[in-house]
Structure formats: structure tokens, C-alpha cells
Design a protein around this motif. Structure first.
Motif, PDB file in Angstrom:
ATOM      1  N   GLU A 108      -8.254  -1.011   9.634  1.00 18.97           N
ATOM      2  CA  GLU A 108      -7.110  -1.179  10.527  1.00 18.97           C
ATOM      3  C   GLU A 108      -6.192   0.041  10.452  1.00 18.97           C
ATOM      4  O   GLU A 108      -5.901   0.530   9.353  1.00 18.97           O
ATOM      5  CB  GLU A 108      -6.339  -2.447  10.171  1.00 18.97           C
ATOM      6  N   PRO A 109      -5.708   0.547  11.580  1.00 25.02           N
ATOM      7  CA  PRO A 109      -4.878   1.764  11.583  1.00 25.02           C
ATOM      8  C   PRO A 109      -3.639   1.658  10.704  1.00 25.02           C
ATOM      9  O   PRO A 109      -3.248   2.636  10.057  1.00 25.02           O
ATOM     10  CB  PRO A 109      -4.496   1.925  13.062  1.00 25.02           C
ATOM     11  N   GLU A 110      -3.000   0.469  10.680  1.00 20.43           N
ATOM     12  CA  GLU A 110      -1.787   0.318   9.875  1.00 20.43           C
ATOM     13  C   GLU A 110      -2.040   0.579   8.395  1.00 20.43           C
ATOM     14  O   GLU A 110      -1.140   1.012   7.671  1.00 20.43           O
ATOM     15  CB  GLU A 110      -1.208  -1.094  10.033  1.00 20.43           C
ATOM     16  N   LEU A 165      -0.667   4.712   7.978  1.00 17.53           N
ATOM     17  CA  LEU A 165       0.048   4.661   6.707  1.00 17.53           C
ATOM     18  C   LEU A 165       0.110   6.038   6.057  1.00 17.53           C
ATOM     19  O   LEU A 165       1.171   6.471   5.590  1.00 17.53           O
ATOM     20  CB  LEU A 165      -0.629   3.658   5.772  1.00 17.53           C
ATOM     21  N   VAL A 166      -1.015   6.731   6.030  1.00 15.66           N
ATOM     22  CA  VAL A 166      -1.043   8.059   5.409  1.00 15.66           C
ATOM     23  C   VAL A 166      -0.112   9.013   6.151  1.00 15.66           C
ATOM     24  O   VAL A 166       0.636   9.788   5.536  1.00 15.66           O
ATOM     25  CB  VAL A 166      -2.489   8.597   5.372  1.00 15.66           C
ATOM     26  N   ALA A 167      -0.125   8.960   7.478  1.00 20.32           N
ATOM     27  CA  ALA A 167       0.753   9.830   8.258  1.00 20.32           C
ATOM     28  C   ALA A 167       2.222   9.508   7.996  1.00 20.32           C
ATOM     29  O   ALA A 167       3.062  10.418   7.871  1.00 20.32           O
ATOM     30  CB  ALA A 167       0.434   9.691   9.744  1.00 20.32           C
ATOM     31  N   ASN A 168       2.553   8.229   7.896  1.00 24.01           N
ATOM     32  CA  ASN A 168       3.940   7.833   7.651  1.00 24.01           C
ATOM     33  C   ASN A 168       4.422   8.309   6.285  1.00 24.01           C
ATOM     34  O   ASN A 168       5.545   8.819   6.152  1.00 24.01           O
ATOM     35  CB  ASN A 168       4.080   6.312   7.754  1.00 24.01           C
ATOM     36  N   VAL A 169       3.587   8.142   5.259  1.00 22.24           N
ATOM     37  CA  VAL A 169       3.981   8.579   3.917  1.00 22.24           C
ATOM     38  C   VAL A 169       4.123  10.097   3.877  1.00 22.24           C
ATOM     39  O   VAL A 169       5.077  10.636   3.294  1.00 22.24           O
ATOM     40  CB  VAL A 169       2.966   8.085   2.868  1.00 22.24           C
ATOM     41  N   THR A 185       3.773   5.610  -5.621  1.00 26.52           N
ATOM     42  CA  THR A 185       3.660   5.577  -7.080  1.00 26.52           C
ATOM     43  C   THR A 185       2.643   6.605  -7.558  1.00 26.52           C
ATOM     44  O   THR A 185       2.850   7.294  -8.570  1.00 26.52           O
ATOM     45  CB  THR A 185       3.248   4.171  -7.549  1.00 26.52           C
ATOM     46  N   ALA A 186       1.537   6.715  -6.839  1.00 29.36           N
ATOM     47  CA  ALA A 186       0.535   7.726  -7.189  1.00 29.36           C
ATOM     48  C   ALA A 186       1.137   9.121  -7.117  1.00 29.36           C
ATOM     49  O   ALA A 186       0.905   9.965  -7.994  1.00 29.36           O
ATOM     50  CB  ALA A 186      -0.663   7.612  -6.252  1.00 29.36           C
ATOM     51  N   GLN A 209       0.828  -1.206   0.000  1.00 29.02           N
ATOM     52  CA  GLN A 209       0.000   0.000   0.000  1.00 29.02           C
ATOM     53  C   GLN A 209       0.865   1.261   0.000  1.00 29.02           C
ATOM     54  O   GLN A 209       0.559   2.237  -0.704  1.00 29.02           O
ATOM     55  CB  GLN A 209      -0.920  -0.020   1.223  1.00 29.02           C
ATOM     56  N   THR A 210       1.943   1.229   0.768  1.00 29.16           N
ATOM     57  CA  THR A 210       2.854   2.376   0.805  1.00 29.16           C
ATOM     58  C   THR A 210       3.485   2.605  -0.564  1.00 29.16           C
ATOM     59  O   THR A 210       3.565   3.744  -1.053  1.00 29.16           O
ATOM     60  CB  THR A 210       3.945   2.142   1.863  1.00 29.16           C
TER      61      THR A 210
END
Length: 478
Positions: free
Chosen positions: A435-437, A442-446, A416-417, A410-411
Motif C-alpha cells: 500500500e502506498p501509505e 511514507l518514505v517520501a514524507n519522512v 527511531t532508526a 511505521q513513521t
């Protein structure tokens, strides 16, 4: 959400007893809906394939009516969805160890318990037809045992209801609980994760996750939603029809229609042969849950824009983008599966859109048409925890180790997007996981890794509030 990006892995199949015997061959004896359901469960346990695939492949082996086949779908799906609960009910009424019961007999008992406890079949009919099925299978020696066990289960489950969970209560489809004559489940006041796992038929890992982070109210609403037989939701193609026009046509056809929560949707509370309904062939509508509609609406495609749908199959969101842009945008619908991409093209053809081009790409994404794009939709492969009611096998496919692999994929897809959107362009990240992950984390990490990417908004819908569970985030490239 397109799981063609995921690597194929043999799913964990819950509650399957140790089996050293060969299963009974039934291909030549599929003369009833219950027999087909039993056969489908047998194949599901042996192969781990999706029930829908098994039942479709079995169509050439029988000449059942649509009603009988529908019964098979309902019963087989219900057993898989409720399996952990069914097994707990059975284990409370059988003195011998589970390992000492033949696997094919246990499957028969699961089918019988589902009908006795969870279907609208009258108790005597559910017991009698299950016993008769044992004879049809060629195992009359099971009849007395099956009859006794199922009647004991029927006596265990009372008619009285309550609004509160307890060790002697069983959730119903109406959001309440039926009282049992004895306490066979854990006390929710002492061990809530184990209680919800058993009564709502969830794997332990998922029950622990939800119990650990959701409020009691949200937890129970989410669990009840995971067991509901979902309504069919129609998204009206605003380029070809109006809501009133479609509603009138369906009503005149004898179909009960309810207004949707989305102004461009309608709900069908009862099962129907979708392809035979008015407006299907004409392209007036598509089947799509209301939470899934939010992804394209948040991307807000405009006429003339260049748009990329990165994980397009089966095509619901690509065609929604075309509807919202009045078929005047330039939409590139990509996927890594040629078979699934054909489904996108079939939807495009049925809805008569000219603004969508389907493109087969490799898994590394190196051959994605370069763009740059004004907007990108990335509806990622996920764990499906927001749509357990629609996918009965999904709960048993949830695995912590696979979740970590999914997050990596997903990351990569979100990055890629970002690589393909123009400066100032927007991205919608979408998933049917809760699920938070896979969502907020995930959005916060990216966003923390890519300074030029900012989160404009994000929203999480829990199952049953009021539609499927889903998550969407709107991001913008500086």
C-alpha cells in the motif's frame, strides 16, 4: 515484519451470519481431518484467532495422523482464503435468506464448496464426505439440504476454461478461469472492483484500492497471487553450506527441489515437514521468501560493522545479516515481545551464529542500545497486503482506520532508526505491504521532514512477480 508492535484488535470476520445460537462442542469428536477443519473454522469465527494458533492448541484434543492434520490445515485455510467467493456461490444456489441458515450448517457448506470447487477432491467424494460430516457432528437433519446444495454448486461450475474474466467465470489456481453455467458475479467491464472482490475473495476496501491504482495486468496478477498456495522457499546459510550441497541432500531424501530466483535460494513445490528435512537441525538453511531476502541484501552488512535490527522477530532477517557478514559483524536484534524474541534466539542457536545479541526492549524504544550503528534494518509491522497467500486471515484484517494507525507507528520506527544510525550510516526500511501509505508515500514524507535523511533507492515487488509482495527503501543519514 513483526506485528508484536501493533495493538491487539479484534479482526473483522467476513461473511459470518447473524448468530444467536451456541456453536456445537466438538472437542471430544475430532476423529478426522475434515472434522478438525470444521472445528477450527468454528473457533475462528467465534474468536478471530489465527488458524495456526487454533490448530496448534487443538493438537492435544486429537490423535490424527500428519496427513489428516495436513488436510485440516489445507481445508480450513482454503475456506478462510476463499470465503467471499464461496459465500457468493452458496447464495446463488440457496433460496432462503442467509440469516435463516444455521451458522454451523453454513460453515459445513463452506467446507463442502471449497472441496467441490477448489480442491483436488473428486466431486462425489467431496459431497459424500461433507454429508457424512454432518452425521458425525450429530446433525443428520442437515444431510439432505447439504447434499442438494453441494450438487447444485457442482453443476454450476463447469470444466471449460477461458483466459478472460467475465460475470460467469471463476479464477483457478492456474491463472485461468472456469466457466459457470450462469452469471453470478458482477460484470468486470461494468464494476471491476466488485468483480475482483468477489471472485478473488477480497474485502471491498482492498479491491477498490487495487483496482484504482494498478494496471489491469498487474491487478489480475496480484489477485491471482493472493490465492496461490505458496511454495516453501529455503535461504541457504552460506556460512555452513552451499546450494548444491543442500539440493543434493534434499533430493536424496526424496524431496522435489527447484532452483530459486535468488542464487542462494531453493524452492520446494510440495508441502513437507520442515523440521525433519536434511539440513534443518544442522543449520544449513532457513525458510524465507525471496522478496524478504532483499532487505538484508540491500543493507549489505560488512564484517566488523555494528548493526541494529529494530523489529527482529522472528529472526529471519537478523540471521540473514549474520550470513552476509560471515558472522563477523556485531548485530543487535531487538523486539518488544519476549515470546517472539525467544524464536529469534532459537534460530540463532540452530544456525550457530555468534554475532547476534537479542535484546528485549519497551514499546517506546527508550531502552534500545544506544549505538550509534553503522546500519539499521527496520522491518516494520504492516497490513500484510503483499503476503495474503501466506496468511489467509490477513485479507479480512485489513481496515482503513487501522492502516492510519500503522502508518503512525511505521513513521515513528523509521525516525527511531534514524536516531540510532551514525552520520553517513544507512537504513533499510522494509515492509511486506504494497500500500502506498506504508511504502513510497511514507518514505517520501519522512525524507521531507528530516533533511539529513536521503533516499538512495527504493523498490516495490508486487505479489507473484515472481515472489511475495514487498517494499524496501535504502536511506542514508548525512
Amino acid at each position: 515484519m513483526n506485528n508484536a508492535w501493533k495493538k491487539r484488535r479484534q479482526p473483522r470476520r467476513p461473511s459470518k451470519p447473524a448468530d444467536t445460537s451456541e456453536t456445537l462442542p466438538l472437542e471430544d469428536h475430532l476423529h478426522s481431518g475434515r472434522m478438525l477443519a470444521w472445528f477450527a473454522l468454528q473457533r475462528y469465527d467465534d474468536t478471530g484467532r489465527f488458524l495456526s494458533e487454533i490448530l496448534t492448541d487443538s493438537d492435544s484434543l486429537h490423535a490424527l495422523s500428519g496427513q489428516d492434520r495436513g488436510l485440516a490445515v489445507d481445508v480450513a485455510s482454503g475456506v478462510v482464503r476463499r470465503r467471499r467467493t464461496i459465500d457468493t456461490l452458496l447464495e446463488s444456489q440457496i433460496s432462503r435468506p442467509r440469516s435463516n441458515v444455521e451458522p454451523d450448517l453454513w460453515r459445513l457448506l463452506q467446507l463442502g464448496v471449497f472441496q467441490v470447487v477448489f480442491s483436488r477432491t473428486p466431486e462425489h467424494a467431496a459431497v459424500d464426505t461433507t454429508v457424512e460430516l454432518a452425521k458425525q457432528i450429530g446433525c443428520s437433519r442437515w444431510c439432505g439440504f447439504a447434499n442438494g446444495v453441494l450438487r447444485n454448486v457442482a453443476r454450476l461450475v463447469g470444466e471449460a476454461t477461458t483466459d478472460e474474466p467475465a460475470s460467469n467465470t471463476l479464477p483457478t489456481s492456474g491463472g485461468t478461469y472456469r466457466r459457470l453455467e450462469q452469471a453470478i458475479f458482477p460484470d468486470p467491464a461494468v464494476d471491476l472492483p466488485e468483480y475482483v472482490g468477489r471472485v478473488f475473495s477480497l474485502p471491498r476496501s482492498l479491491a477498490r484500492r487495487w483496482s484504482g491504482r494498478l494496471s489491469r495486468s498487474d491487478l489480475l496478477t496480484t489477485c491471482f497471487a493472493s490465492l496461490q498456495i505458496p511454495e516453501t522457499c529455503l535461504r541457504i546459510n552460506r556460512v555452513a553450506a552451499t546450494v548444491n550441497h543442500v539440493q543434493t541432500a534434499l533430493t536424496e531424501h526424496g524431496v522435489e527441489v527447484l532452483p530459486g530466483h535468488n542464487p542462494w535460494s531453493l524452492r520446494l513445490p510440495h508441502a513437507a515437514r520442515i523440521t525433519e528435512l536434511p539440513g534443518y537441525a544442522e543449520g544449513w538453511w532457513s525458510v524465507q521468501d525471496e522478496s524478504a531476502m532483499l532487505a538484508a541484501e540491500l543493507l549489505a552488512p560488512q564484517p566488523g560493522e555494528k548493526i541494529l535490527d529494530l523489529c527482529a522477530a522472528p529472526g529471519g532477517k537478523s540471521t540473514h545479516l549474520a550470513e552476509l557478514s560471515r558472522d563477523t559483524a556485531e548485530i543487535t536484534a531487538c523486539d518488544v515481545s519476549e515470546h517472539r524474541l525467544r524464536r529469534v534466539q532459537e534460530s540463532v542457536n540452530r544456525l550457530q551464529f555468534g554475532s547476534i545479541e537479542t535484546v528485549l526492549i519497551s514499546r517506546d524504544g527508550e531502552d534500545i542500545p544506544s549505538g550509534p550503528y553503522d546500519a539499521v534494518l527496520v522491518d516494520v509491522p504492516c497490513s500484510n497486503t503483499g503476503v495474503l497467500s501466506r496468511r489467509p486471515e490477513a485479507r479480512w484484517r485489513f481496515r482503513e482506520d487501522e492502516l492510519a494507525e500503522l502508518v503512525q507507528l511505521q513513521t515513528r520506527l523509521l525516525l527511531t532508526a534514524m536516531d540510532h544510525v551514525r552520520p553517513g550510516g544507512r537504513i533499510v526500511y522494509s515492509t511486506c505491504s504494497i500500500e502506498p501509505e506504508e511504502t513510497t508515500e511514507l518514505v517520501a514524507n519522512v525524507a521531507s521532514l528530516v533533511p539529513e535523511l536521503t533516499v538512495q533507492s527504493q523498490q516495490l515487488q508486487l505479489p507473484g512477480q515472481p515472489a511475495d509482495g514487498a517494499f524496501q527503501a535504502v536511506l542514508q543519514r548525512a
